[in-house]
Design an enzyme around this catalytic site. Structure first.
Site, mmCIF file in Angstrom:
data_model
loop_
_atom_site.group_PDB
_atom_site.id
_atom_site.type_symbol
_atom_site.label_atom_id
_atom_site.label_comp_id
_atom_site.label_asym_id
_atom_site.label_seq_id
_atom_site.Cartn_x
_atom_site.Cartn_y
_atom_site.Cartn_z
ATOM 1 N N ASN A 1 -0.430 1.663 5.790
ATOM 2 C CA ASN A 1 0.268 0.725 4.966
ATOM 3 C C ASN A 1 1.007 -0.406 5.986
ATOM 4 O O ASN A 1 1.434 0.114 6.757
ATOM 5 C CB ASN A 1 1.398 1.241 4.342
ATOM 6 C CG ASN A 1 2.617 0.510 3.640
ATOM 7 O OD1 ASN A 1 2.258 -0.681 3.558
ATOM 8 N ND2 ASN A 1 3.703 1.173 3.787
ATOM 9 N N GLY A 2 0.697 -1.748 5.854
ATOM 10 C CA GLY A 2 1.235 -2.777 6.750
ATOM 11 C C GLY A 2 -0.040 -3.660 7.150
ATOM 12 O O GLY A 2 -1.053 -3.782 6.485
ATOM 13 N N GLU B 1 4.454 -14.226 -13.727
ATOM 14 C CA GLU B 1 4.112 -12.994 -13.031
ATOM 15 C C GLU B 1 3.530 -12.083 -14.145
ATOM 16 O O GLU B 1 2.375 -11.320 -13.849
ATOM 17 C CB GLU B 1 5.120 -12.230 -12.287
ATOM 18 C CG GLU B 1 6.228 -11.487 -13.176
ATOM 19 C CD GLU B 1 6.926 -10.441 -12.069
ATOM 20 O OE1 GLU B 1 8.029 -10.446 -12.336
ATOM 21 O OE2 GLU B 1 6.464 -9.907 -11.420
ATOM 22 N N LYS C 1 4.720 -3.373 -6.644
ATOM 23 C CA LYS C 1 6.264 -3.057 -6.764
ATOM 24 C C LYS C 1 6.971 -3.354 -5.489
ATOM 25 O O LYS C 1 8.068 -3.731 -5.753
ATOM 26 C CB LYS C 1 6.333 -1.827 -7.523
ATOM 27 C CG LYS C 1 7.745 -1.519 -7.898
ATOM 28 C CD LYS C 1 8.166 -2.351 -9.097
ATOM 29 C CE LYS C 1 9.536 -1.958 -9.332
ATOM 30 N NZ LYS C 1 10.164 -3.210 -10.074
ATOM 31 N N ARG D 1 2.824 0.475 -5.367
ATOM 32 C CA ARG D 1 2.974 -0.159 -4.242
ATOM 33 C C ARG D 1 1.649 -1.126 -4.038
ATOM 34 O O ARG D 1 1.463 -1.708 -3.163
ATOM 35 C CB ARG D 1 3.094 0.917 -2.921
ATOM 36 C CG ARG D 1 4.106 1.390 -3.024
ATOM 37 C CD ARG D 1 4.218 2.670 -1.987
ATOM 38 N NE ARG D 1 4.510 1.778 -0.823
ATOM 39 C CZ ARG D 1 5.566 1.914 -0.128
ATOM 40 N NH1 ARG D 1 6.596 2.270 -0.699
ATOM 41 N NH2 ARG D 1 5.651 1.024 1.106
ATOM 42 N N CYS E 1 0.924 -1.324 -0.003
ATOM 43 C CA CYS E 1 0.046 0.136 0.079
ATOM 44 C C CYS E 1 0.857 1.127 0.118
ATOM 45 O O CYS E 1 2.101 1.171 0.439
ATOM 46 C CB CYS E 1 -0.932 0.109 1.320
ATOM 47 S SG CYS E 1 -1.813 -1.361 1.322
ATOM 48 N N TRP F 1 -3.073 -2.418 -1.544
ATOM 49 C CA TRP F 1 -2.797 -3.986 -2.051
ATOM 50 C C TRP F 1 -3.366 -4.895 -0.871
ATOM 51 O O TRP F 1 -2.978 -4.830 0.179
ATOM 52 C CB TRP F 1 -1.041 -4.238 -2.092
ATOM 53 C CG TRP F 1 -0.871 -5.563 -2.465
ATOM 54 C CD1 TRP F 1 -0.945 -5.899 -3.903
ATOM 55 C CD2 TRP F 1 -0.458 -6.571 -1.756
ATOM 56 N NE1 TRP F 1 -0.305 -7.264 -4.082
ATOM 57 C CE2 TRP F 1 -0.186 -7.691 -2.661
ATOM 58 C CE3 TRP F 1 -0.264 -6.931 -0.407
ATOM 59 C CZ2 TRP F 1 0.022 -9.108 -2.384
ATOM 60 C CZ3 TRP F 1 -0.059 -8.071 -0.090
ATOM 61 C CH2 TRP F 1 0.103 -9.355 -1.016
ATOM 62 N N GLU G 1 14.796 -16.985 -13.312
ATOM 63 C CA GLU G 1 14.305 -15.396 -13.291
ATOM 64 C C GLU G 1 13.355 -15.375 -14.630
ATOM 65 O O GLU G 1 12.356 -14.715 -14.497
ATOM 66 C CB GLU G 1 15.430 -14.535 -13.632
ATOM 67 C CG GLU G 1 15.150 -13.147 -14.205
ATOM 68 C CD GLU G 1 14.414 -12.378 -13.008
ATOM 69 O OE1 GLU G 1 14.136 -13.126 -11.763
ATOM 70 O OE2 GLU G 1 13.888 -11.222 -13.192
ATOM 71 N N HIS H 1 15.079 -36.415 -12.946
ATOM 72 C CA HIS H 1 14.557 -36.532 -11.441
ATOM 73 C C HIS H 1 13.169 -36.521 -11.154
ATOM 74 O O HIS H 1 12.688 -36.311 -10.207
ATOM 75 C CB HIS H 1 15.473 -36.000 -10.477
ATOM 76 C CG HIS H 1 16.920 -36.474 -10.826
ATOM 77 N ND1 HIS H 1 17.304 -37.783 -10.631
ATOM 78 C CD2 HIS H 1 18.225 -35.976 -11.082
ATOM 79 C CE1 HIS H 1 18.804 -37.910 -10.972
ATOM 80 N NE2 HIS H 1 19.128 -36.530 -11.337
ATOM 81 N N LYS I 1 9.722 -14.180 -14.499
ATOM 82 C CA LYS I 1 9.132 -12.948 -15.254
ATOM 83 C C LYS I 1 7.871 -13.671 -16.054
ATOM 84 O O LYS I 1 6.914 -12.887 -16.086
ATOM 85 C CB LYS I 1 10.079 -12.774 -16.317
ATOM 86 C CG LYS I 1 11.234 -11.770 -15.916
ATOM 87 C CD LYS I 1 10.947 -10.418 -15.446
ATOM 88 C CE LYS I 1 10.592 -10.410 -14.234
ATOM 89 N NZ LYS I 1 11.666 -10.152 -13.248
HETATM 90 C C1 F6R Z 1 9.611 -9.736 -9.913
HETATM 91 C C2 F6R Z 1 9.960 -8.717 -8.702
HETATM 92 C C3 F6R Z 1 9.981 -9.346 -7.352
HETATM 93 C C4 F6R Z 1 10.860 -8.439 -6.647
HETATM 94 C C5 F6R Z 1 10.818 -8.842 -5.266
HETATM 95 C C6 F6R Z 1 11.801 -8.123 -4.150
HETATM 96 O O1 F6R Z 1 9.549 -9.134 -11.064
HETATM 97 O O2 F6R Z 1 10.039 -7.693 -9.158
HETATM 98 O O3 F6R Z 1 10.220 -10.581 -7.108
HETATM 99 O O4 F6R Z 1 12.297 -8.678 -7.028
HETATM 100 O O5 F6R Z 1 9.471 -8.437 -4.826
HETATM 101 O O6 F6R Z 1 11.802 -6.592 -4.435
HETATM 102 P P1 F6R Z 1 12.877 -5.826 -3.872
HETATM 103 O O7 F6R Z 1 14.059 -6.118 -4.948
HETATM 104 O O8 F6R Z 1 12.428 -4.234 -4.202
HETATM 105 O O9 F6R Z 1 13.397 -5.898 -2.480
#
Ligand code: F6R
Length: 605
Positions: free
Chosen positions: A98-99, A485, A600, A27, A2, A74, A478, A501, A482
């Site tokens: 927020n929290g 998500e 984010k 956020r 949030c 969020w 990774e 396995h 990607k």
């Molecule tokens: C995926 C992504 C998340 C962040 C994770 C950590 O694309 O962005 O997996 O990498 O939430 O976030 P930070 O780097 O801000 O600690």
């Protein structure tokens, strides 16, 4: 997570609150809301969905008032509808949060017994009710203090009051809160970025602090209600502008920027005249480091996995990479001779921050690798290395991932050289490779259209796998993250040698599979694993710098990355896996910059 904002001013605040909320949407974007104090009445407006929905409501029915608070959500407690949207208000008090309030159920029961009725399913509404209740018998400071003391969990709060007509209150425990100073107006916000268009003078609340914003001053208090002073920082204007330019979305812009961001990062850390890495004051003498522990979440964790391979290859130091949400609760033996590295784009990720706090409490040495230099993780770490990627707005991390890998690689090289684990000649050779990274990325970026085509193979897939060995394995993980998500297609990143396995059972005719196979010491083995997949009907997208024609007939498509030393192939493999996730998501009409259910900055655990 949030995002919260609060403003007290000598002019109407609603449009400034909306602008700040737009910057905080990274956020959370489940709902948006605003409360202003207009002629002594709290006016609350809120809706599910994006800030633009709230903007439409305000366009038809504007909110007046020269103080107010705003929120983007969020969802944690309660579905993302209008009732659960913040602010949560009574006639006397309006709160944004927020929290997570961990004891909200207990508190709710306590206050229901007192006759209070709750409208929402949120954990936040208890804060409004408790504050409202205390204000009947206590003064403002005591009401705030007593309310905060009843709460268990993490929070950043913004509050306005019917009976205190010229203040906004902010409070912090666990979740970040910045205070901004303007001319006859002051602000609170979840980060300085939200406040940047209004001020570049910022202070930060520490855990347990609360503050009272007036038009002309800000008062700060610690957890014992004692008045305290705060340092004022000037945040740089350099990264002020975060707009899409001619790009369709932030993600495509951020992918495209990676040649420039890596160039900038290399310029910051590499003294090209002497081929020296400008990283000094590592908190443990490199000669004495016994072990390096890397801790992060999500994409940032994948950069740590990558670093693990580099540390093993280039140094004589023992290494472990950990997921922060696990590390923070494990009974890890913390050792004064070990260096603890925390990697985070936002610098606010709750689990990473908690893991860092655990290390700080135990007196071990910490290093933060962050994009946001004013962030909580940067401020708590003993030693900070910024990745210099500029604001990353797309929820899916791209340029920050490359930046994290780059800074980790430079740090590892520096440590390796200081310990004489690597000889001068080899060091110089690798430095030459590092210098090539921005141009090699640029070359790879020009081949986007090839991935655009192959992306069609994935759009109806039930699932897919990304396979790699050695340096390619973290990139496979990774790539899978990607894709899932962004496009909501199930994807797994697997060590290619593990397929037999169990996971090989998943392969069926026509299933698209991504194989990362740069020409390194694992190449032949990866190719064998690839053949096992092809033999079972897998349709392989191979990403490689191998130029031989021999393999081509069996694979569906070969994406050629530029030829480069295995040490730096990770940087180049990353580009096609980003493009692939992007184009599959685009073809499936997914929201590129704001994938469903995500945010984010993950400031809840
Ligand atoms: C995926 C992504 C998340 C962040 C994770 C950590 O694309 O962005 O997996 O990498 O939430 O976030 P930070 O780097 O801000 O600690």
């Amino acid at each position: 997570m949030c995002g919260i904002v609060g403003i007290v001013s000598n002019k109407s605040v609603s449009s400034s609150i909306i602008n700040a909320l737009k910057k905080l949407e990274y956020r959370g974007y489940d709902s948006a809301g605003i409360s202003t104090l207009n002629n002594g009445i709290i006016e609350e407006k809120k809706c599910s969905g994006r800030v633009e929905n709230l903007e439409k409501i305000l366009f038809e029915n504007p909110s007046s008032g020269d103080l107010g608070i705003g929120h983007v959500r969020w969802a944690t407690h309660g579905v993302p509808n209008q009732i659960n949207a913040h602010p949560h208000s009574t006639e006397k008090v309006s709160v944004v949060h927020n929290g997570i309030i961990e004891n909200s159920d207990k508190l709710k029961m306590e206050y229901e017994k007192k006759g209070y009725k709750f409208k929402s399913q949120t954990d936040t509404e208890v804060i409004t009710i408790i504050l409202n209740d205390y204000l009947k018998s206590e003064d403002l400071i005591n009401s705030i203090h007593k309310t905060l003391n009843k709460l268990v969990g993490s929070f950043a709060l913004g509050v306005i009051f019917k009976d205190f007509k010229d203040i906004v209150v902010g409070a912090r425990r666990g979740s970040p809160l910045a205070v901004g100073y303007g001319h006859n107006e002051n602000f609170i916000g979840s980060d300085s970025y939200a406040l940047k268009s209004m001020t570049n003078k910022i202070s930060y609340l520490d855990d347990g602090d609360f503050c009272i914003l007036h038009k002309e001053k800000v008062e700060f208090f610690n957890s014992n209600k004692q008045k305290i002073n705060k340092e004022i920082f000037e945040v740089s204007n350099e990264d002020n502008v975060a707009d899409k330019g001619d790009f369709k979305d932030f993600m495509s812009k951020e992918i495209d920027e990676q040649s420039n961001t890596t160039k900038k990062c290399i310029n910051e850390y590499l003294d090209k005249s002497r081929d020296e890495i400008n990283i000094y004051n590592i908190p443990i003498d490199p000669l004495k480091i016994k072990k390096i522990r890397l801790i992060a979440c999500g994409t940032a964790y994948h950069s740590c996995l990558m670093a693990k391979y580099w540390i093993e290859e280039l140094t004589s130091i023992d290494v472990e990479a950990d997921i922060a949400s696990e590390f923070r609760y494990r009974k890890v033996k913390l050792n004064k001779d070990d260096l603890y590295i925390f990697v985070s784009q936002s610098g606010e990720t709750a689990d990473t921050y908690a893991a860092l706090e655990k290390c700080k409490k135990n007196g071990v040495k910490t290093c933060g690798i962050v994009n946001v230099v004013e962030s909580s993780i940067a401020r708590l770490s003993d030693f900070v290395l910024p990745i210099h990627a500029g604001p990353e707005i797309g929820v899916a991390s791209t340029k920050a991932f490359i930046g994290q890998m780059l800074v980790l690689f430079l740090l590892i090289l520096k440590i390796s050289k200081d310990r004489n684990d690597i000889d001068q000649k080899e060091f110089k050779k690798i430095i030459e490779d590092v210098k090539k990274i921005p141009n090699l990325i640029k070359l790879t970026l020009t081949k986007q259209n090839e991935i655009q085509e192959i992306a069609r193979d994935f759009i109806d897939a039930k699932g897919t796998m990304y396979l790699g060995r050695g340096y390619s394995y973290p990139i496979a993980m990774e790539g899978a993250l990607k894709l899932k998500e962004l496009s909501y297609i199930h994807a797994e990143g697997y060590a290619a040698g593990e397929m037999k396995h169990g996971p090989l059972a998943l392969i069926e005719d026509g299933m698209p599979i991504v194989v990362l196979a740069p020409k390194d010491r694992f190449f032949e083995k990866t190719i064998s694993n690839m053949q096992e997949v092809i033999a079972r009907g897998g349709k392989v997208l191979m990403i490689t710098n191998d130029t031989s024609e021999t393999l081509s007939e069996n694979i569906r498509f070969k994406f050629q990355i530029p030829d480069a030393h295995p040490n730096i192939s990770a940087f180049l493999l990353t580009i096609p896996i980003q493009f692939l996730a992007y184009h599959v998501a685009l073809l499936r009409n997914c929201d590129i910059d704001k994938p469903r259910n995500l945010a984010k900055s993950v400031t809840v655990e």
